[in-house]
Write a protein that holds these residues in place. Structure first.
Motif, PDB file in Angstrom:
ATOM      1  N   VAL A  48      -7.432  22.550-111.228  1.00 56.99           N
ATOM      2  CA  VAL A  48      -6.186  21.848-110.912  1.00 56.99           C
ATOM      3  C   VAL A  48      -6.328  20.348-111.182  1.00 56.99           C
ATOM      4  CG1 VAL A  48      -4.595  21.255-109.056  1.00 56.99           C
ATOM      5  CG2 VAL A  48      -5.454  23.598-109.254  1.00 56.99           C
ATOM      6  N   LEU A  49      -7.422  19.751-110.683  1.00 56.26           N
ATOM      7  CA  LEU A  49      -7.620  18.315-110.890  1.00 56.26           C
ATOM      8  C   LEU A  49      -7.816  17.992-112.367  1.00 56.26           C
ATOM      9  CD1 LEU A  49      -9.936  17.397-107.883  1.00 56.26           C
ATOM     10  CD2 LEU A  49      -7.501  16.947-108.132  1.00 56.26           C
ATOM     11  N   GLY A  50      -8.496  18.882-113.098  1.00 57.88           N
ATOM     12  CA  GLY A  50      -8.676  18.636-114.527  1.00 57.88           C
ATOM     13  C   GLY A  50      -7.368  18.636-115.279  1.00 57.88           C
ATOM     14  N   VAL A  51      -6.505  19.593-114.960  1.00 59.48           N
ATOM     15  CA  VAL A  51      -5.196  19.637-115.624  1.00 59.48           C
ATOM     16  C   VAL A  51      -4.385  18.399-115.280  1.00 59.48           C
ATOM     17  CG1 VAL A  51      -3.012  20.877-115.732  1.00 59.48           C
ATOM     18  CG2 VAL A  51      -5.157  22.146-115.792  1.00 59.48           C
ATOM     19  N   LEU A  52      -4.371  18.031-113.992  1.00 60.32           N
ATOM     20  CA  LEU A  52      -3.591  16.861-113.587  1.00 60.32           C
ATOM     21  C   LEU A  52      -4.172  15.569-114.141  1.00 60.32           C
ATOM     22  CD1 LEU A  52      -2.876  17.774-109.843  1.00 60.32           C
ATOM     23  CD2 LEU A  52      -1.326  17.965-111.786  1.00 60.32           C
ATOM     24  N   GLY A  53      -5.511  15.487-114.240  1.00 61.10           N
ATOM     25  CA  GLY A  53      -6.142  14.254-114.703  1.00 61.10           C
ATOM     26  C   GLY A  53      -6.093  14.067-116.201  1.00 61.10           C
ATOM     27  N   TRP A  54      -6.137  15.184-116.976  1.00 58.29           N
ATOM     28  CA  TRP A  54      -6.217  15.062-118.432  1.00 58.29           C
ATOM     29  C   TRP A  54      -4.915  15.409-119.131  1.00 58.29           C
ATOM     30  CZ3 TRP A  54     -10.994  15.506-116.141  1.00 58.29           C
ATOM     31  CH2 TRP A  54     -12.017  14.738-116.690  1.00 58.29           C
ATOM     32  N   MET A  55      -3.896  15.786-118.413  1.00 57.40           N
ATOM     33  CA  MET A  55      -2.649  16.112-119.090  1.00 57.40           C
ATOM     34  C   MET A  55      -1.987  14.863-119.673  1.00 57.40           C
ATOM     35  SD  MET A  55      -0.296  16.897-115.725  1.00 57.40           S
ATOM     36  CE  MET A  55       1.042  17.507-116.736  1.00 57.40           C
ATOM     37  N   ALA A  62      -2.010   2.132-113.306  1.00 56.23           N
ATOM     38  CA  ALA A  62      -2.766   3.380-113.215  1.00 56.23           C
ATOM     39  C   ALA A  62      -1.815   4.538-112.919  1.00 56.23           C
ATOM     40  CB  ALA A  62      -3.836   3.269-112.132  1.00 56.23           C
ATOM     41  N   ARG A  63      -1.970   5.617-113.683  1.00 56.03           N
ATOM     42  CA  ARG A  63      -1.106   6.781-113.453  1.00 56.03           C
ATOM     43  C   ARG A  63      -1.484   7.454-112.144  1.00 56.03           C
ATOM     44  NH1 ARG A  63      -1.236  12.240-114.724  1.00 56.03           N
ATOM     45  NH2 ARG A  63      -3.179  12.016-115.907  1.00 56.03           N
ATOM     46  N   GLU A  64      -0.504   7.676-111.312  1.00 54.51           N
ATOM     47  CA  GLU A  64      -0.728   8.289-110.012  1.00 54.51           C
ATOM     48  C   GLU A  64      -0.241   9.731-110.023  1.00 54.51           C
ATOM     49  OE1 GLU A  64       1.140   5.891-107.072  1.00 54.51           O
ATOM     50  OE2 GLU A  64      -0.389   4.320-107.138  1.00 54.51           O
ATOM     51  N   ILE A  65      -0.945  10.563-109.273  1.00 49.06           N
ATOM     52  CA  ILE A  65      -0.572  11.971-109.118  1.00 49.06           C
ATOM     53  C   ILE A  65       0.150  12.098-107.785  1.00 49.06           C
ATOM     54  CG2 ILE A  65      -1.446  14.318-108.896  1.00 49.06           C
ATOM     55  CD1 ILE A  65      -3.806  13.449-110.639  1.00 49.06           C
ATOM     56  N   THR A  66       1.391  12.522-107.840  1.00 50.14           N
ATOM     57  CA  THR A  66       2.221  12.588-106.650  1.00 50.14           C
ATOM     58  C   THR A  66       2.607  14.036-106.366  1.00 50.14           C
ATOM     59  OG1 THR A  66       4.243  12.228-107.951  1.00 50.14           O
ATOM     60  CG2 THR A  66       3.150  10.279-107.038  1.00 50.14           C
ATOM     61  N   VAL A  67       2.761  14.336-105.093  1.00 53.00           N
ATOM     62  CA  VAL A  67       3.219  15.642-104.631  1.00 53.00           C
ATOM     63  C   VAL A  67       4.342  15.402-103.640  1.00 53.00           C
ATOM     64  CG1 VAL A  67       2.596  17.760-103.408  1.00 53.00           C
ATOM     65  CG2 VAL A  67       0.967  16.702-104.984  1.00 53.00           C
ATOM     66  N   PHE A  68       5.517  15.911-103.986  1.00 55.72           N
ATOM     67  CA  PHE A  68       6.705  15.737-103.151  1.00 55.72           C
ATOM     68  C   PHE A  68       6.958  14.257-102.852  1.00 55.72           C
ATOM     69  CE2 PHE A  68       5.053  19.981-101.862  1.00 55.72           C
ATOM     70  CZ  PHE A  68       6.080  20.738-102.414  1.00 55.72           C
ATOM     71  N   GLY A  69       6.748  13.434-103.862  1.00 58.79           N
ATOM     72  CA  GLY A  69       7.036  12.021-103.720  1.00 58.79           C
ATOM     73  C   GLY A  69       5.942  11.203-103.070  1.00 58.79           C
ATOM     74  N   HIS A  70       4.843  11.836-102.649  1.00 62.71           N
ATOM     75  CA  HIS A  70       3.748  11.119-102.002  1.00 62.71           C
ATOM     76  C   HIS A  70       2.579  11.001-102.980  1.00 62.71           C
ATOM     77  CE1 HIS A  70       5.677  11.255 -98.044  1.00 62.71           C
ATOM     78  NE2 HIS A  70       5.972  12.530 -98.301  1.00 62.71           N
TER      79      HIS A  70
END
Length: 522
Positions: free
Chosen positions: A196-203, A376-384
């Protein structure tokens, strides 16, 4: 296993606390020490010295600069420069701003690091770890059709080949201790987390461009006017900016400063100069708060009085022009959360006229067009916001490493629980217990106990302190342990499938043979 898990925990602590990091080199600034696509590991230190190679955060989000320290100090900032650069770096990081000093270089390490930590690489590793045990199935030897009918199958026909091996591994994992089963679940969870982190980090890249927030529009507009008698100098009875005001027709001028924008405070001052260095300031509008989106300030200017004040200064100095003065108007607006808006306007008063100074600007406004920001690109979930893409990549690598270590331990323990099926496997696992002998018959009148798995025969051998005798027959391989008149036998047919018989007692005598069923030996 405890030692390896402890090392994995220490590694996790080091990465999560930024004690250990890595840098992928780009460019030629550190040639010949480092080259393009080298992978360099860095360790955070409490102090750094001149001559060391260290990494620090660059201007762009996610950028890491790896250069040599050539001067400075940890408190005021180190002077950094690449070995292949002629100029020093613009940034001077302090000790706290350093990522760490270089400790290990992997030449061209990023070439395999990028595909390994990418979504496809992590997915492939997940598949290999989970299904790797299924690849241990051995291709069965071809046997004659007649003998194949005599074989007793250990599993149903639907569980052959790799599926049978996978089922065997699953059952072996079930037989593990609760701690190892928990470790297997942990490895699976870490693999899923790494994926999951790899997909989110390298997409997408670690940095992205965002449009800067547009600031509210602000403007200050100047205007002046004067009442004049009807004459050939003007078309009407009012002279307005930017036309000159001829002092013979009017010596009093009204100045208007209009502000448009968010509410705040307004101030208007005037500075008188005569070119000799003398100057004096006058407050035309004191600091005034307003709540509307427009504020108008109108003040009169007595040109004769202003000139008289400048002439007094000239007389006091003993030199300088007479009958003229420069008036510098400065309007300033302060709004909460915005930069101060300052609008200057230069007016020149001579014995003949009042006119705008060279380059006079009657309208001053803020620039609402801001350049895009690189953040820096941030990974957000439901706006957080949870973490940045750079952190996701680091955590994916850490989770993958931990999962591989734990899965290897669990897989090793599970494989040790798998039943052996061939002579080669038995000889590889238990060479110290085997004694190769010529085929021999069972002693007459003594029972023979057929054991359904080889580990049970090993336990009998250890219990009675006997070696395991083994020989080959045309139809099978025999392994026996003899003690107190009883022969314990494990038989492996040549097709590689172990026999799964109940224990049978065979009484051999001169008169003949008879068979008696007994309970299995575990």
């Amino acid at each position: 296993m405890a030692a390896i898990l402890g090392m994995a925990a220490i590694g996790a602590w080091a990465v999560m606390t930024d004690r250990i990091g890595y840098v992928v080199t780009q460019g030629v600034s550190m040639n010949p020490v480092y080259y393009q696509n080298d992978l360099v590991f860095v360790v955070k230190a409490d102090s750094y010295q001149v001559g060391q190679i260290a990494a620090y955060h660059g201007k762009s989000p996610g950028q890491r600069v790896l250069h040599r320290i050539i001067g400075g100090s940890g408190s005021s900032g180190f002077v950094m420069r690449g070995d292949n650069n002629e100029s020093t770096d613009l940034l001077t990081p302090t000790t706290e701003e350093m990522i760490g000093r270089a400790v290990l270089r992997v030449p061209h390490g990023s070439i395999w690091l990028k595909p390994l930590l990418g979504p496809s690489g992590i997915g492939m590793l997940t598949f290999l770890v989970i299904s790797g045990s299924a690849m241990t199935a051995r291709t069965r030897r071809d046997i004659p059709r007649g003998r194949r009918k005599k074989r007793v199958k250990a599993m149903s026909s639907g569980q052959t080949g790799s599926w049978a091996s996978a089922a065997a591994v699953y059952k072996a994992v079930e037989r593990l201790s609760p701690m190892l089963r928990a470790a297997a679940a942990t490895a699976a969870s870490l693999l899923l987390l790494a994926l999951v982190l790899g997909v989110l980090g390298w997409m997408k890249p670690v940095a992205e461009r965002k449009a800067a927030a547009r600031t509210p529009a602000q403007s200050i507009t100047y205007a002046y006017s004067a009442k004049v008698p009807l004459s050939a100098a003007y078309d009407g009875t009012t002279a307005r900016s930017p036309d000159p005001i001829f002092r013979r027709l009017a010596d009093r001028v009204t100045v208007n400063a209009r502000y448009d924008g968010p509410a705040g405070t307004f101030t208007l001052t005037a500075t008188l100069t005569n070119g000799t260095g003398w100057h004096t300031s006058q407050t035309l509008v004191k600091t005034t708060a307003f709540t509307a989106t427009r504020f108008d300030a109108t003040v009169p200017l007595d040109l004769a009085a202003l000139v008289a004040r400048a002439d007094e200064a000239t007389a006091a100095i003993g030199s300088g022009p007479k009958g003229q003065v420069a008036v510098g108007l400065v309007a300033q607006v302060t709004s909460p959360g915005l930069n101060n808006l300052v609008a200057p306007l230069q007016l020149v008063v001579s014995p003949v006229q009042l006119s705008p100074g060279q380059g006079a600007k009657f309208v001053t406004e803020t620039d609402t067009t801001a350049p895009d920001l690189v953040v820096a690109r941030e990974i957000t979930v439901f706006g957080h916001s949870l973490l940045t893409a750079s952190q996701a990549r680091s955590y994916a690598f850490l989770a993958l490493l931990g999962a591989v270590v734990i899965a290897a331990l669990v897989l090793f323990a599970a494989l040790r629980k798998l039943p052996v099926r061939t002579r080669a496997e038995i000889e590889r696992r238990y060479p110290q217990l085997l004694v190769h002998v010529e085929p021999m018959a069972s002693p007459p009148g003594k029972p023979v106990v057929n054991v359904d798995n080889f580990p049970a025969l090993v336990r009998l051998s250890e219990r009675y302190g006997q070696m395991i005798l083994t020989w080959r027959r045309p139809e099978a391989d025999d392994f026996v342990v003899r003690d107190e008149g009883i022969t314990y036998r494990y038989r492996v047919p040549l097709d590689g499938e172990p026999t799964l018989q109940n224990v049978e007692l065979i009484d051999q005598s001169a008169a003949g043979k008879h068979r008696t069923e007994a309970s299995p030996v575990s």
